[in-house]
Design an enzyme around this catalytic site. Sequence first.
Site, mmCIF file in Angstrom:
data_model
loop_
_atom_site.group_PDB
_atom_site.id
_atom_site.type_symbol
_atom_site.label_atom_id
_atom_site.label_comp_id
_atom_site.label_asym_id
_atom_site.label_seq_id
_atom_site.Cartn_x
_atom_site.Cartn_y
_atom_site.Cartn_z
ATOM 1 N N THR A 97 -2.144 -4.522 -2.125
ATOM 2 C CA THR A 97 -2.905 -3.338 -2.518
ATOM 3 C C THR A 97 -2.274 -2.134 -1.841
ATOM 4 O O THR A 97 -2.309 -2.008 -0.608
ATOM 5 C CB THR A 97 -4.377 -3.478 -2.099
ATOM 6 O OG1 THR A 97 -4.926 -4.655 -2.682
ATOM 7 C CG2 THR A 97 -5.185 -2.267 -2.540
ATOM 8 N N LYS A 173 -6.315 -1.966 -9.403
ATOM 9 C CA LYS A 173 -6.711 -2.694 -8.188
ATOM 10 C C LYS A 173 -7.478 -1.786 -7.239
ATOM 11 O O LYS A 173 -8.477 -2.201 -6.627
ATOM 12 C CB LYS A 173 -5.475 -3.268 -7.482
ATOM 13 C CG LYS A 173 -5.785 -3.972 -6.141
ATOM 14 C CD LYS A 173 -6.768 -5.131 -6.315
ATOM 15 C CE LYS A 173 -7.256 -5.697 -4.984
ATOM 16 N NZ LYS A 173 -6.220 -6.355 -4.195
ATOM 17 N N LYS A 241 -8.598 0.105 5.167
ATOM 18 C CA LYS A 241 -7.347 0.460 4.483
ATOM 19 C C LYS A 241 -7.571 0.718 2.994
ATOM 20 O O LYS A 241 -7.172 1.767 2.466
ATOM 21 C CB LYS A 241 -6.326 -0.671 4.639
ATOM 22 C CG LYS A 241 -5.061 -0.495 3.787
ATOM 23 C CD LYS A 241 -4.132 -1.682 3.893
ATOM 24 C CE LYS A 241 -4.575 -2.903 3.128
ATOM 25 N NZ LYS A 241 -4.343 -2.782 1.663
#
Length: 298
Positions: A97, A173, A241
Amino acid sequence: MTQDIGLIGLGAMGRGMAGSLRRAGYRLHVCDVRADAAQAFAAEGGIACASPAEVARACEVVVSVVVDAAQTEAVLFGADGAVAAMRPGSLFVMCSTVDPNRSIAWEARLAERGLLYLDAPISGGAAKAEAGTMTMMTAGRPEAYAKAGGALEAMAAQVYRLGDRAGNGSKVKIINQLLAGVHIAAAAEAMALGLREGVDAAQLYEVITHSAGNSWMFENRMPHVLAGDWTPLSAVDIFVKDLGLVLDTARATKFPLPLASTAHQMFMQASSAGHAKEDDSAVIKIFPGIELPEGSAP
């Protein structure tokens, strides 16, 4: 089939993906920063490699399942990185990702070297990776898909093709992670309120999972809270994150994301309170005045 394929990163997802490829008949060349993880996989069938370059020399398809963009950059271009060892026409499948702009840039850099690239983030968790039933959000040139052959379908039950250039896989995503992070934060908030109000946690879980307020994340993560098990299947810092990437993406076009912003702050608070490496359900620990089920870490 004895086609060689390389996989770099044998964490919770990568280990299962490697196993799925092996069951499909591929000969796996694997590499991980933890040499013992690669050796353990090889002991069950496969070849342990010491570096991404060693993997790339042996395989024309290399799958990378590392944590973030910095690790992907190192896998590609660092010391003993894959790119310098890849033969022209070889394929790099990027499953992390990351900022979509980073993925777009990697595709361009590899194309300059005659290499193919597939933007292919993944979702579903370790159990689905192990079973080969996860979801893969992909984007790339037709030649990249052709080079991958049946490898993508060996790893994932759903392989979505979202464009003929890198970028859209990572964008989708990131949107998925927006929802995942918000849903975990909301699930933790709901369970925390139940605990505060003296509701039996197990009964609350039973009722919610059979009612309209249920979500996949509530159903999947709240058993960790009930068991007091903070073993990280996906850690708090993963959502620090990932929700950070969500907000960065939206900030570039001044697009407001109030729920994602709040969820990000919740994970940041849990991380700074010492729960960074615990399961992401540990975000419930930020709520004051609640008694977590017995067995929970403080």
